[in-house]
Write an enzyme that holds these catalytic residues in place. Structure first.
Site, PDB file in Angstrom:
ATOM      1  N   GLN A  43       3.354   7.363  -2.364  1.00 32.41           N
ATOM      2  CA  GLN A  43       4.302   6.618  -1.534  1.00 32.41           C
ATOM      3  C   GLN A  43       3.631   5.514  -0.726  1.00 32.41           C
ATOM      4  O   GLN A  43       4.136   4.404  -0.619  1.00 32.41           O
ATOM      5  CB  GLN A  43       5.011   7.583  -0.566  1.00 32.41           C
ATOM      6  CG  GLN A  43       5.893   8.613  -1.253  1.00 32.41           C
ATOM      7  CD  GLN A  43       6.471   9.607  -0.257  1.00 32.41           C
ATOM      8  OE1 GLN A  43       6.190   9.566   0.934  1.00 32.41           O
ATOM      9  NE2 GLN A  43       7.280  10.537  -0.761  1.00 32.41           N
ATOM     10  N   GLY A  44       2.478   5.828  -0.120  1.00 30.61           N
ATOM     11  CA  GLY A  44       1.900   4.942   0.883  1.00 30.61           C
ATOM     12  C   GLY A  44       1.547   3.555   0.390  1.00 30.61           C
ATOM     13  O   GLY A  44       2.068   2.554   0.870  1.00 30.61           O
ATOM     14  N   GLY A  45       0.646   3.452  -0.558  1.00 27.38           N
ATOM     15  CA  GLY A  45       0.235   2.151  -1.067  1.00 27.38           C
ATOM     16  C   GLY A  45      -1.235   2.108  -1.402  1.00 27.38           C
ATOM     17  O   GLY A  45      -1.863   3.144  -1.653  1.00 27.38           O
ATOM     18  N   ARG A 272      -6.287  12.572   8.944  1.00 29.43           N
ATOM     19  CA  ARG A 272      -5.366  13.582   8.443  1.00 29.43           C
ATOM     20  C   ARG A 272      -5.780  15.014   8.786  1.00 29.43           C
ATOM     21  O   ARG A 272      -4.932  15.852   9.092  1.00 29.43           O
ATOM     22  CB  ARG A 272      -5.229  13.434   6.914  1.00 29.43           C
ATOM     23  CG  ARG A 272      -4.383  12.243   6.527  1.00 29.43           C
ATOM     24  CD  ARG A 272      -4.329  12.062   5.022  1.00 29.43           C
ATOM     25  NE  ARG A 272      -3.417  10.967   4.684  1.00 29.43           N
ATOM     26  CZ  ARG A 272      -3.265  10.495   3.454  1.00 29.43           C
ATOM     27  NH1 ARG A 272      -3.972  11.000   2.453  1.00 29.43           N
ATOM     28  NH2 ARG A 272      -2.418   9.508   3.221  1.00 29.43           N
ATOM     29  N   SER A 369      -7.022   6.354  -2.348  1.00 30.34           N
ATOM     30  CA  SER A 369      -7.017   7.033  -3.647  1.00 30.34           C
ATOM     31  C   SER A 369      -6.573   6.118  -4.778  1.00 30.34           C
ATOM     32  O   SER A 369      -7.186   6.099  -5.853  1.00 30.34           O
ATOM     33  CB  SER A 369      -6.122   8.277  -3.606  1.00 30.34           C
ATOM     34  OG  SER A 369      -4.812   7.943  -3.185  1.00 30.34           O
TER      35      SER A 369
END
Length: 528
Positions: A43-45, A272, A369
């Site tokens: 989702q993030g980018g 995180r 990632s």
């Protein structure tokens, strides 16, 4: 006979396939479908230092801080330095990145980043857009085979080179594919835990395959738990991107009190492992935790994927609160590789989350990632293009001899493995609980099966054995690392008590050893 077999179909696998020589014979073989991957769900980018006030050095610093100074620094440098060029190449190739009001690439903020540097597509659907772009770019001459469970790497008895794979189709029929090079790009180990953001097909197969073949495995104790998975009726139901907190959402308890206030300088955008631990502690005391999204204007437009996820699970966005809990998200360790993805076995490579490149340290920085997959997929392609001989036929005369299978033992069901891993090797670990888990796993120690062929086994039984094997590697490493660092939280050792420096736990069929990573970069060195 192929020049290259790629096991997996995520961003690293597809980037590699798209950059291999057009004349090379390539097979992409995947456990489920080409769209069933963690990359597709991302989702993030993609993190890249392309902003006016940003530089690769700032990106490097953020990566090192988030990962607790446990990296291969040279690999981090080249990764972040190549980020802007990789984004530019994708933009020129037509990938529809989101833009701001003046037509520039829109940059988001995520946890532990000091600058806005997250490029994205479709709001929170970056992975989907990226993967559709790469899938559409695959040339027609590349063979893509879906729904194949790869259960063995074939190692030549004389040369000890990896020369191919064995796979099973959905009906359990065996297939053999030979190749000059085999690349494992099958993702991480999320399926070992009951709470996970990972695709259901991801269960540590790559690590188990490599370990059984004799490759070195390292840093298996470093497993990142994402702080915010949608939590409904005692179960997690999908990822709620960190980008939501980057847009201003706050973590609150059931009384509306800000959870991260005073816990870290960056509060809700802390690394995180810190946020996940705070949520874990709250939930352990019986308190619910929510993301307060009431301050985010046009939430549905900015986060359509999360909006749809909430709707399907009966959560109203209008309420302004999303119930969340941490879950297994990313493996920083894995198969030990050098700077181009070469493992300790000739002819066998690993890229993406399956590989331990050293770029993520003890805790991956958000949105690094996808960048890693893009960078190493392309880098390995350049290396293999220089190695592949188009006229070479390779080894075709060696076929593994089918051995008569031993009586197949009774394994625990997958849910029991997942629940025990979550309870005893999850976010907070202790020596006593890890020992209990190790003892339970030892009840399923069958040394004879390390050498035994699985030709006559069912996919379900092989999958369970792979899960147990990978779980043992995690537990061994978690017990041995007597410190808290990054995503490895030992309750009996404080986070401040980081004593080990760059000492890595390397496991193989030969045993376990502690190895210090060499700081200097060489092409032949195996990085932990």
């Amino acid at each position: 006979m192929y020049n290259c077999i790629i096991v997996g179909s995520g961003i690293a696998a597809m980037q590699l396939a798209n950059h291999l020589n057009n004349k090379s014979r390539v097979l992409v073989i995947t456990k489920s479908t080409r769209r069933a991957s963690n990359s597709y769900r991302a989702q993030g980018g993609i993190a890249a230092a392309i902003g006016k006030e940003d530089t690769p050095f700032f990106h490097y610093e953020d990566t090192i801080k988030a990962g607790c100074d446990y990296h291969n620094e040279q690999e981090v440098r080249v990764l972040v330095e190549n980020g802007p060029a990789l984004i530019e190449q994708l933009k020129n190739a037509g990938l529809p990145f989101d833009k701001d009001e003046i037509g520039q690439l829109a940059l988001g903020m995520e946890g532990a980043h000091s600058r806005k540097r997250i490029v994205h597509c479709g709001g929170d659907a970056t992975g989907k857009h990226m993967m559709e772009h790469l899938i559409a770019s695959i040339r027609p001459t590349i063979d893509v085979i879906e729904n194949r469970f790869v259960y063995e790497l074939m190692i030549h008895p004389d040369s000890k080179k990896c020369i191919g794979i064995k796979a099973k189709d959905p009906d359990g029929n065996n297939e053999v594919y030979f190749s000059d090079n085999v690349v494992l790009a099958v993702g991480g180990i999320g399926g070992l835990f009951s709470y996970t953001s990972n695709d259901s097909s991801v269960a540590g197969d790559g690590v188990a395959l490599a370990y059984r073949a004799g490759a070195e495995i390292t840093d298996m104790e470093f497993i990142q738990f994402h702080p915010t998975l949608l939590y409904i009726n005692g179960k997690t139901a999908g990822l709620v991107s960190e980008a939501v907190r980057g847009e201003g959402a706050r973590l609150i308890d059931q009384s509306g009190i800000a959870l991260m206030k005073g816990k870290h300088l960056l509060e809700d955008l802390a690394p995180r492992h810190i946020v996940a631990k705070e949520i874990f502690h709250q939930r352990a005391t019986g308190n619910d935790v929510y993301l307060d999204i009431s301050t985010i204007h046009q939430f549905e437009e900015k986060f359509p994927t999360i909006t749809a996820l909430c709707s399907v699970n009966g959560i109203s966005i209008e309420s302004g609160k999303i119930p969340v809990a941490p879950g297994c998200h990313f493996l920083m360790g894995g198969i030990a590789v050098n700077s181009v993805g070469q493992t300790s076995i000739d002819g066998l490579y690993a890229i993406g989350e399956t590989a331990a490149t050293g770029v993520h340290g003890a805790n991956r920085l958000a949105s690094n990632s996808l960048l890693e997959g893009l960078y190493y997929g392309k880098k390995l392609a350049v290396h293999l293009n220089e190695q592949i001989d188009m006229n070479e036929t390779g080894v075709t005369s060696f076929y593994p001899i089918k051995t008569s299978s031993l009586n197949i033992p009774v394994f625990p069901n997958k849910e029991e493995i997942q629940e025990k891993m979550m309870a005893y090797a999850g976010i907070i670990r202790t020596h006593s609980e890890l020992e209990l888990l190790k003892k339970w796993l030892s009840e399923y120690d069958y040394p004879s099966f390390m050498a035994n062929s699985f030709d006559e086994w069912s996919i379900d039984n092989i999958q369970k054995l792979f899960m147990l094997q990978t779980a043992k590697l995690v537990v061994n490493a978690a017990l041995l690392r007597e410190e808290s660092r990054g995503a490895h939280n030992r309750k009996d050792f404080s986070m401040e008590n980081k004593r080990w420096g760059q000492l890595h736990i390397v496991q193989s069929k030969k045993g376990i050893e502690m190895r210090e990573r060499q700081r200097e970069h060489t092409e032949i060195e195996i990085y932990a």
